[in-house]
Motif scaffolding. Structure first.
Motif, short mmCIF file in Angstrom:
data_model
loop_
_atom_site.label_atom_id
_atom_site.label_comp_id
_atom_site.label_asym_id
_atom_site.label_seq_id
_atom_site.Cartn_x
_atom_site.Cartn_y
_atom_site.Cartn_z
N CYS A 60 -5.88 0.63 -0.98
CA CYS A 60 -4.65 -0.28 -0.48
C CYS A 60 -3.52 0.87 -0.53
O CYS A 60 -2.76 0.94 0.47
N VAL A 84 -1.01 3.06 2.51
CA VAL A 84 0.24 2.99 2.59
C VAL A 84 0.79 4.44 2.60
O VAL A 84 1.71 4.78 3.43
N LEU A 107 2.87 -2.41 3.68
CA LEU A 107 1.82 -3.10 2.69
C LEU A 107 1.21 -4.28 3.27
O LEU A 107 0.10 -4.64 2.99
#
Length: 298
Positions: free
Chosen positions: A50, A54, A61
């Motif tokens: 994750c 980003v 996000l």
């Protein structure tokens, strides 16, 4: 007295986050009867994926989370298809050893894809004292801890309802009781395992994001799984409510022990006190507070 409640509340909030990690273990154990040693690696993989999306691709996000969720679902499906399906009806120790190998594979895959450096994950929640509690009760409680606990609480409650009141939940309990009997009545074992591993991937994503935002996204997230062991021992390996209660007990007791017992023994008690508590609990009730008592007739 205010200081006592401050420590207690902080411990309970941490306990809710421990419960979320433990929930991933409970789901897998209920479906396959094996302790998933790879859960910590899944937490690390989800958080690192994750934050890397980003940072590397410049996405927000809000876009990175759904993409990572899709990746975790695919990972869960791949684990079921490649690792678990060929091992149906094998001894539990075989499945356990498979999850150990899986843990090392996922850890290596995450670092090969995204690197091993520590990365910062910002969820937009400030780690500052809540002014309402500070002004009213003179108690310092982190806003981040409160928000994280609320997110974990909602997720745990939702999953508890899903697996206790829905058709899939009933099928899950049937599979957990007896694989062969579940297959005999037409429950698709592979589908149940795929769903459970996908949900466990989602739980790992939420846990990884919260712990990653708190401590940084780094390899040490894999050790979060070890924090869940005392929670599981106290609550029971097969109980969702047990994961919640066990998490609260461990979170509160480790903080209180660190503050009130730590100075007597030189500090550092927070790291090992939960395991001592779990060991003592094993002597009294090995199956946990909410676990099923197993009676074997010889």
């Amino acid at each position: 007295m205010n200081f006592f409640f401050e420590v207690l509340i902080g411990g309970l909030l941490s306990g809710v986050m421990y419960a979320l990690v433990a929930l991933g273990f409970v789901l897998i154990y209920k479906a396959s009867g094996v302790f998933n040693f790879a859960q910590g690696a899944m937490v690390f993989f989800a958080a690192l994926t994750c934050v890397s999306i980003v940072n590397r691709f410049g996405l927000s996000l809000w876009f990175a989370v759904p993409i990572t969720m899709a990746v975790m679902v695919l990972l869960g499906l791949a684990i079921e298809r490649v690792v678990l399906r060929p091992l149906v009806n094998q001894p539990e120790i075989t499945l356990f050893m498979a999850t150990i190998g899986l843990a090392f594979f996922i850890e290596g895959l995450a670092q090969m894809l995204w690197g091993a450096q520590v990365q910062r994950l910002d969820l937009g929640i400030e780690d500052v004292p809540m002014e309402s509690l500070l002004n009213t009760f003179n108690i310092v409680v982190s806003r981040f801890d409160v928000m994280a606990a609320c997110i974990c609480g909602v997720l745990v409650a939702g999953l508890a309802f899903f697996f206790s009141k829905t058709k899939i939940g009933r099928a899950l309990r049937a599979v957990a009781d007896d694989h062969q009997a579940a297959l005999a009545v037409g429950i698709p074992l592979q589908h149940i395992w795929a769903i459970v591993w996908s949900v466990a991937g989602f739980v790992a994503l939420v846990a990884g994001m919260l712990w990653g935002a708190r401590n940084g996204v780094q390899f040490s997230l894999t050790f979060i799984a070890l924090k869940a062991l005392p929670v599981l021992i106290l609550g029971g390996f097969t109980s969702v409510p047990g994961a919640i209660v066990g998490g609260l007990i461990i979170g509160a007791s480790e903080k209180l022990a660190e503050v009130y017992i730590g100075p007597m023994v030189g500090g550092g008690i927070e790291g090992w006190f939960p395991y001592v508590l779990a060991l003592l609990f094993l002597l009294v009730r090995p199956e946990g507070l909410f676990g099923e008592r197993i009676i074997r007739r010889i």
